[in-house]
Design an enzyme around this catalytic site. Structure first.
Site, PDB file in Angstrom:
ATOM      1  N   GLY A  58      16.151  65.893 -21.694  1.00 49.05           N
ATOM      2  CA  GLY A  58      15.584  67.159 -22.146  1.00 49.05           C
ATOM      3  C   GLY A  58      16.287  68.315 -21.469  1.00 49.05           C
ATOM      4  O   GLY A  58      16.895  68.161 -20.403  1.00 49.05           O
ATOM      5  N   GLN A  63      17.397  76.828 -18.437  1.00 51.24           N
ATOM      6  CA  GLN A  63      18.426  76.073 -17.718  1.00 51.24           C
ATOM      7  C   GLN A  63      19.837  76.448 -18.151  1.00 51.24           C
ATOM      8  O   GLN A  63      20.809  76.076 -17.493  1.00 51.24           O
ATOM      9  CB  GLN A  63      18.220  74.564 -17.928  1.00 51.24           C
ATOM     10  CG  GLN A  63      16.939  74.057 -17.280  1.00 51.24           C
ATOM     11  CD  GLN A  63      16.817  72.559 -17.473  1.00 51.24           C
ATOM     12  OE1 GLN A  63      16.290  72.108 -18.478  1.00 51.24           O
ATOM     13  NE2 GLN A  63      17.328  71.789 -16.532  1.00 51.24           N
ATOM     14  N   CYS A 120      16.366  66.435 -12.681  1.00 51.35           N
ATOM     15  CA  CYS A 120      16.511  67.631 -13.493  1.00 51.35           C
ATOM     16  C   CYS A 120      17.977  68.059 -13.467  1.00 51.35           C
ATOM     17  O   CYS A 120      18.596  68.051 -12.395  1.00 51.35           O
ATOM     18  CB  CYS A 120      15.634  68.736 -12.911  1.00 51.35           C
ATOM     19  SG  CYS A 120      15.750  70.291 -13.788  1.00 51.35           S
ATOM     20  N   LEU A 121      18.521  68.425 -14.620  1.00 47.65           N
ATOM     21  CA  LEU A 121      19.933  68.830 -14.672  1.00 47.65           C
ATOM     22  C   LEU A 121      20.190  70.083 -13.844  1.00 47.65           C
ATOM     23  O   LEU A 121      21.318  70.333 -13.428  1.00 47.65           O
ATOM     24  CB  LEU A 121      20.369  69.040 -16.126  1.00 47.65           C
ATOM     25  CG  LEU A 121      20.359  67.783 -17.023  1.00 47.65           C
ATOM     26  CD1 LEU A 121      20.718  68.144 -18.461  1.00 47.65           C
ATOM     27  CD2 LEU A 121      21.306  66.724 -16.500  1.00 47.65           C
ATOM     28  N   HIS A 162       7.686  68.402 -18.401  1.00 47.11           N
ATOM     29  CA  HIS A 162       8.749  68.877 -17.507  1.00 47.11           C
ATOM     30  C   HIS A 162       9.471  70.079 -18.137  1.00 47.11           C
ATOM     31  O   HIS A 162       9.693  71.099 -17.462  1.00 47.11           O
ATOM     32  CB  HIS A 162       9.721  67.709 -17.254  1.00 47.11           C
ATOM     33  CG  HIS A 162      10.913  68.044 -16.413  1.00 47.11           C
ATOM     34  ND1 HIS A 162      11.153  67.433 -15.200  1.00 47.11           N
ATOM     35  CD2 HIS A 162      11.944  68.906 -16.613  1.00 47.11           C
ATOM     36  CE1 HIS A 162      12.288  67.930 -14.693  1.00 47.11           C
ATOM     37  NE2 HIS A 162      12.778  68.814 -15.534  1.00 47.11           N
ATOM     38  N   GLU A 163       9.810  69.973 -19.436  1.00 45.74           N
ATOM     39  CA  GLU A 163      10.572  71.053 -20.086  1.00 45.74           C
ATOM     40  C   GLU A 163       9.702  72.299 -20.282  1.00 45.74           C
ATOM     41  O   GLU A 163      10.176  73.424 -20.121  1.00 45.74           O
ATOM     42  CB  GLU A 163      11.161  70.583 -21.427  1.00 45.74           C
ATOM     43  CG  GLU A 163      12.114  69.395 -21.348  1.00 45.74           C
ATOM     44  CD  GLU A 163      13.175  69.522 -20.279  1.00 45.74           C
ATOM     45  OE1 GLU A 163      13.579  70.654 -19.947  1.00 45.74           O
ATOM     46  OE2 GLU A 163      13.591  68.471 -19.748  1.00 45.74           O
ATOM     47  N   HIS A 166       9.514  74.364 -17.319  1.00 43.59           N
ATOM     48  CA  HIS A 166      10.671  75.264 -17.167  1.00 43.59           C
ATOM     49  C   HIS A 166      10.417  76.608 -17.842  1.00 43.59           C
ATOM     50  O   HIS A 166      10.850  77.649 -17.348  1.00 43.59           O
ATOM     51  CB  HIS A 166      11.931  74.653 -17.790  1.00 43.59           C
ATOM     52  CG  HIS A 166      12.677  73.714 -16.887  1.00 43.59           C
ATOM     53  ND1 HIS A 166      13.182  74.099 -15.669  1.00 43.59           N
ATOM     54  CD2 HIS A 166      13.025  72.411 -17.033  1.00 43.59           C
ATOM     55  CE1 HIS A 166      13.807  73.067 -15.109  1.00 43.59           C
ATOM     56  NE2 HIS A 166      13.720  72.024 -15.917  1.00 43.59           N
TER      57      HIS A 166
HETATM   58 ZN    ZN Z   1      14.441  70.129 -15.605  1.00 43.28          ZN
END
Ligand code: ZN
Length: 199
Positions: A58, A63, A120-121, A162-163, A166
């Site tokens: 995701g 991000q 997480c990226l 999670h997304e 963000h």
């Molecule tokens: Zn993340």
């Protein structure tokens, strides 16, 4: 020839911003109109999620430094385990992945919780267990304007939470135990230092 072709047709990757970038801590704005710019952003986010050293499941717009309520997800793995006891959300959304969701929102949570390791990226090399509701009711729109309201479980439920965190300026680091935060802190500081140097 083919490289030129790629350049014209293929959406270009975006830079993933890391801990320390202000976009990660802002509350993102709702999308009022899905226009070509939003569609292009979604396409580029999908490429960015997939063509990374670590392939993500995701990615949220903050991000890539954009504070709009847009996420892309790809939680479908074609294996036997994923096919058992799929939630209505997985049955509906798995065949459409990778999928972009506009203004996604969790409108209710199950009381049952489960804990699982997340990464997480935007926080490379950091991992830790996060407890979250096991199932959630998702409300969102697709890029085509279709309204979705469906119960999601398993990895899909975790990824959505999670997304969507963000979009509210929340990182999974915030939800780690104190002990796991302490372990992550040196890397968090290092990422912040590197990110601030780029700003
Ligand atoms: Zn993340």
């Amino acid at each position: 020839m083919s490289r030129l072709f790629d350049k014209i047709l293929k959406p270009q990757r975006l830079r993933i911003v890391c801990n320390g970038h202000p976009a990660l801590r802002r509350v993102s704005s709702p999308i009022t109109v899905v226009d070509d710019e939003i569609r292009q952003l979604a396409a580029r986010m999908i490429v960015t999620m997939q063509e990374n050293e670590v392939v993500g499941v995701g990615l949220a717009a903050p991000q890539v430094g954009v504070n709009l309520r847009l996420i892309v997800i790809d939680t479908y793995f074609d294996d036997e385990e994923s096919k058992t006891a799929m939630s209505a959300g997985e049955i509906l959304l798995n065949p459409r992945m990778p999928l972009a969701l506009v203004n996604p929102e969790i409108i209710s949570y199950s009381e049952e919780k489960c804990s699982s390791e997340e990464g997480c990226l935007s926080l490379p090399e950091i991992h830790g267990d996060v407890e979250r509701p096991a199932r959630v009711m998702l409300s969102a729109s697709t890029l085509e304007g279709e309204k979705i309201m469906v119960e999601c479980g398993s990895l899909l439920a975790r990824c959505l939470q999670h997304e969507i965190d963000h979009l509210n300026g929340v990182l999974f680091y915030d939800k780690l135990s104190e002990k796991e935060q302490k372990i992550a802190d040196p890397q968090m500081k290092e990422l912040e230092k590197r990110e601030k140097a780029l700003l």
